[in-house]
Write a protein that holds these residues in place. Structure first.
Motif, PDB file in Angstrom:
ATOM      1  N   ALA A 121       0.830  -1.201   0.000  1.00 47.01           N
ATOM      2  CA  ALA A 121       0.000   0.000   0.000  1.00 47.01           C
ATOM      3  C   ALA A 121       0.865   1.253   0.000  1.00 47.01           C
ATOM      4  O   ALA A 121       0.588   2.221  -0.731  1.00 47.01           O
ATOM      5  N   ALA A 122       1.922   1.251   0.825  1.00 49.21           N
ATOM      6  CA  ALA A 122       2.804   2.413   0.893  1.00 49.21           C
ATOM      7  C   ALA A 122       3.477   2.677  -0.447  1.00 49.21           C
ATOM      8  O   ALA A 122       3.624   3.837  -0.875  1.00 49.21           O
ATOM      9  N   ARG A 123       3.878   1.611  -1.120  1.00 50.89           N
ATOM     10  CA  ARG A 123       4.488   1.760  -2.435  1.00 50.89           C
ATOM     11  C   ARG A 123       3.502   2.383  -3.427  1.00 50.89           C
ATOM     12  O   ARG A 123       3.858   3.285  -4.197  1.00 50.89           O
ATOM     13  N   ASP A 124       2.261   1.924  -3.392  1.00 53.96           N
ATOM     14  CA  ASP A 124       1.251   2.464  -4.312  1.00 53.96           C
ATOM     15  C   ASP A 124       0.917   3.917  -3.988  1.00 53.96           C
ATOM     16  O   ASP A 124       0.691   4.732  -4.893  1.00 53.96           O
ATOM     17  N   ILE A 125       0.864   4.242  -2.708  1.00 52.48           N
ATOM     18  CA  ILE A 125       0.593   5.626  -2.311  1.00 52.48           C
ATOM     19  C   ILE A 125       1.725   6.540  -2.755  1.00 52.48           C
ATOM     20  O   ILE A 125       1.497   7.622  -3.311  1.00 52.48           O
ATOM     21  N   ALA A 126       2.958   6.112  -2.530  1.00 53.36           N
ATOM     22  CA  ALA A 126       4.109   6.920  -2.922  1.00 53.36           C
ATOM     23  C   ALA A 126       4.168   7.116  -4.434  1.00 53.36           C
ATOM     24  O   ALA A 126       4.592   8.169  -4.922  1.00 53.36           O
ATOM     25  N   ALA A 127       3.735   6.096  -5.172  1.00 54.17           N
ATOM     26  CA  ALA A 127       3.752   6.188  -6.638  1.00 54.17           C
ATOM     27  C   ALA A 127       2.568   6.963  -7.193  1.00 54.17           C
ATOM     28  O   ALA A 127       2.536   7.265  -8.392  1.00 54.17           O
ATOM     29  N   GLY A 128       1.577   7.245  -6.355  1.00 55.71           N
ATOM     30  CA  GLY A 128       0.407   7.979  -6.810  1.00 55.71           C
ATOM     31  C   GLY A 128      -0.661   7.118  -7.440  1.00 55.71           C
ATOM     32  O   GLY A 128      -1.651   7.647  -7.982  1.00 55.71           O
ATOM     33  N   THR A 129      -0.539   5.786  -7.366  1.00 58.31           N
ATOM     34  CA  THR A 129      -1.555   4.904  -7.954  1.00 58.31           C
ATOM     35  C   THR A 129      -2.672   4.572  -6.959  1.00 58.31           C
ATOM     36  O   THR A 129      -3.708   4.047  -7.361  1.00 58.31           O
ATOM     37  N   LEU A 130      -2.455   4.860  -5.682  1.00 57.89           N
ATOM     38  CA  LEU A 130      -3.510   4.758  -4.673  1.00 57.89           C
ATOM     39  C   LEU A 130      -3.640   6.147  -4.066  1.00 57.89           C
ATOM     40  O   LEU A 130      -2.792   6.586  -3.301  1.00 57.89           O
ATOM     41  N   THR A 131      -4.697   6.848  -4.440  1.00 62.36           N
ATOM     42  CA  THR A 131      -4.836   8.252  -4.055  1.00 62.36           C
ATOM     43  C   THR A 131      -5.717   8.449  -2.843  1.00 62.36           C
ATOM     44  O   THR A 131      -5.756   9.546  -2.273  1.00 62.36           O
ATOM     45  N   GLY A 132      -6.449   7.400  -2.458  1.00 66.92           N
ATOM     46  CA  GLY A 132      -7.291   7.488  -1.278  1.00 66.92           C
ATOM     47  C   GLY A 132      -6.639   6.791  -0.107  1.00 66.92           C
ATOM     48  O   GLY A 132      -5.520   7.121   0.298  1.00 66.92           O
ATOM     49  N   ALA A 133      -7.334   5.802   0.444  1.00 68.19           N
ATOM     50  CA  ALA A 133      -6.828   5.072   1.605  1.00 68.19           C
ATOM     51  C   ALA A 133      -7.122   3.589   1.439  1.00 68.19           C
ATOM     52  O   ALA A 133      -7.991   3.197   0.648  1.00 68.19           O
ATOM     53  N   THR A 134      -6.381   2.785   2.171  1.00 67.09           N
ATOM     54  CA  THR A 134      -6.608   1.347   2.163  1.00 67.09           C
ATOM     55  C   THR A 134      -6.874   0.875   3.583  1.00 67.09           C
ATOM     56  O   THR A 134      -6.256   1.350   4.544  1.00 67.09           O
ATOM     57  N   LEU A 135      -7.806  -0.063   3.716  1.00 64.53           N
ATOM     58  CA  LEU A 135      -8.139  -0.679   4.996  1.00 64.53           C
ATOM     59  C   LEU A 135      -7.596  -2.099   4.989  1.00 64.53           C
ATOM     60  O   LEU A 135      -7.926  -2.898   4.106  1.00 64.53           O
ATOM     61  N   ILE A 136      -6.746  -2.409   5.961  1.00 63.62           N
ATOM     62  CA  ILE A 136      -6.180  -3.749   6.121  1.00 63.62           C
ATOM     63  C   ILE A 136      -6.743  -4.321   7.412  1.00 63.62           C
ATOM     64  O   ILE A 136      -6.618  -3.704   8.474  1.00 63.62           O
TER      65      ILE A 136
END
Length: 491
Positions: free
Chosen positions: A99-114
């Motif tokens: 998730a952190a990788r996707d957020i840093a890359a801008g491909t996850l712009t919202g939030a993730t629930l684990i």
């Protein structure tokens, strides 16, 4: 990397149930609701920002669509990706790093629930069935999906973690010059502080501190399960526990007004040891943890001396010792080796323990500034995920550690293992244990040994010899191995 895309954990939730009957989905909903409400301080805005729901593999009956069903229960209408994982206690930290990788890359712009949950206590007291999933398609399953043991282990009945981890322990005992009884006493001293941490944790299953002697001394309530482990040294799977965390960007945290309580994801890294235990050159060490830990620390720009807290995966004592050695942390380090109390005392809720560890680390770092490291482990010291967290932005921005070269070297070190060949040869024992029945009888006495040609073999004591090797650590002894599946006699 844009600083606004720095990944952060903005909320966590943990819960347990000691009285009422619950399903894993019920408990997952409870933990997730706690996290979501904390993540926006009760405004309800965070639910509209969740894009991905990742549910850790459930051992309790959760059905084929737990993530999709949970998203519906929680009203997460923007969650376009609902998924579950394969087996592995490493998966919660692996999910955070992903998730952190996707957020840093801008491909996850919202939030993730684990989120993950296990309800083994409820399953014992009530008939359990997977929840009805009408209208839901099965959630996609992500992660490495190979079995944890191979045909050599399977052939002689070395199947469960409680069978394999004691084999690793025998190596550690032999290297320290300790008998099984002496190693058991040593482990009591190692684990007693874990019970004290669990006793102070509001979501731990066991809340009673125990002395080293209580942990190490076999008794009617603390039977010898395998050499050298008593019952109280094994991960406890019998509780009802759940945990959830929310990972997003610093920008979203600011928009939700919770950036002041965010804990930063500094780095993460993944690696695996030689996959099947019998093929590992060193059964008392974990190059995989060393590789993942080194990569995570290097990516974060820190050393173990810079960390304020650790949580080392602790399903069995050998995992703790191998993890500490791989990271270069002393077993008596004053910072402690766990923030939860560990799987035998906090509780070992299936594959989801590490979600609890991350949630607890986040809580700790909010009140005690600094940086902390969490390790997750899957199968038999096989799959490893390491994460570094901090109360301030990562010195070098978030980075995922690179373990490519180390992984290739680990994979290339695998030994050949005998499978299906009728043997009649001597071998030197590399690891040994004795497995007992609940009544205290010898069930089996497996060894992993090396033949003269360098190949490994997994064997069990000949039927008349199980009691003869009881209590004896055979590491370094010569045995004669015959047949298939192989049996052995001490030479």
């Amino acid at each position: 990397m844009d600083a606004e895309r720095t990944p952060v954990v903005i909320a966590s939730g943990q819960t347990l149930e000691r009285d009422d009957y619950v399903t894993p989905l019920d408990l997952a909903e409870r933990a997730a609701s706690i996290a979501l409400d904390a993540g926006d301080r009760g405004s309800g805005a965070l639910r509209g920002r969740i894009e991905r729901v990742s549910v850790v593999n459930m051992l309790s009956p959760g059905g084929p669509s737990p993530a999709s069903m949970l998203a519906t229960r929680l009203g997460l209408r923007r969650a376009t990706r609902c998924e579950t994982t394969t087996v592995g206690g490493n998966t919660p930290q692996w999910l955070v790093t992903r998730a952190a990788r996707d957020i840093a890359a801008g491909t996850l712009t919202g939030a993730t629930l684990i989120v993950g949950a296990e309800t083994m206590r409820s399953a014992r007291s009530q008939p359990t069935f997977p929840p009805a999933a009408d209208g839901f398609t099965p959630d996609p399953v992500i992660g490495e999906d190979r079995p944890g043991i191979g045909p050599a282990e399977t052939a002689v009945g070395v199947l469960a973690p409680a069978h394999v981890y004691p084999l690793f322990e025998s190596v550690l005992a032999a290297r320290s010059g300790r008998s099984f009884a002496e190693q058991r006493a040593f482990l009591g001293r190692l684990l007693a502080p874990f019970t004290e941490v669990a006793a102070k944790h509001p979501h731990a299953w066991f809340t009673e501190p125990r002395s080293a002697q209580e942990l190490a001394e076999p008794s009617p309530s603390n039977r010898l399960v395998t050499e050298p482990y008593t019952k109280l040294m094994n991960a406890f799977l019998g509780g009802d526990q759940a945990a959830a965390i929310v990972v997003t960007s610093l920008a979203v945290a600011r928009q939700l007004g919770v950036a002041d309580g965010a804990v930063f994801v500094w780095s993460g890294a993944d690696a695996s040891d030689v996959w099947f235990p019998s093929a590992r050159p060193d059964l008392g060490a974990s190059p995989g943890i060393a590789a993942a830990g080194r990569a995570a620390l290097d990516a974060a720009g820190v050393t173990v001396d810079d960390l304020a807290a650790f949580d080392l995966y602790s399903c069995f004592p050998s995992a703790v010792q191998m993890g500490a050695a791989a990271l270069g942390v002393a077993l008596d380090d004053g910072r402690g080796l766990t923030v939860t109390g560990g799987l035998p005392y906090f509780g070992g809720p299936g594959n989801n323990y590490t979600t609890h560890a991350i949630a607890t680390m986040v809580d700790r770092l909010r009140t005690e500034p600094g940086a902390g490291l969490v390790t997750g482990l899957g199968w038999y010291v096989t799959k490893h995920s390491v994460g570094v967290y901090g109360t301030t932005p990562p010195p070098n921005g978030f980075a995922a550690g690179d373990t490519g070269d180390a992984q290739r070297a680990i994979d290339a070190s695998a030994l050949d293992v005998v499978v299906g060949e009728v043997l009649d040869a001597d071998a030197t024992v590399d690891a040994s244990t004795v497995i007992y029945t609940p009544a205290g009888d010898v069930q089996s006495a497996p060894v992993i040994a090396t033949l003269a040609d360098g190949r490994r073999v997994v064997a069990t004591a000949a039927p008349t010899d199980g009691r003869a090797v009881e209590t004896e650590n055979l590491v370094g002894r010569r045995v004669h191995v015959t047949g298939w599946p192989p049996t052995y006699k001490v030479v």
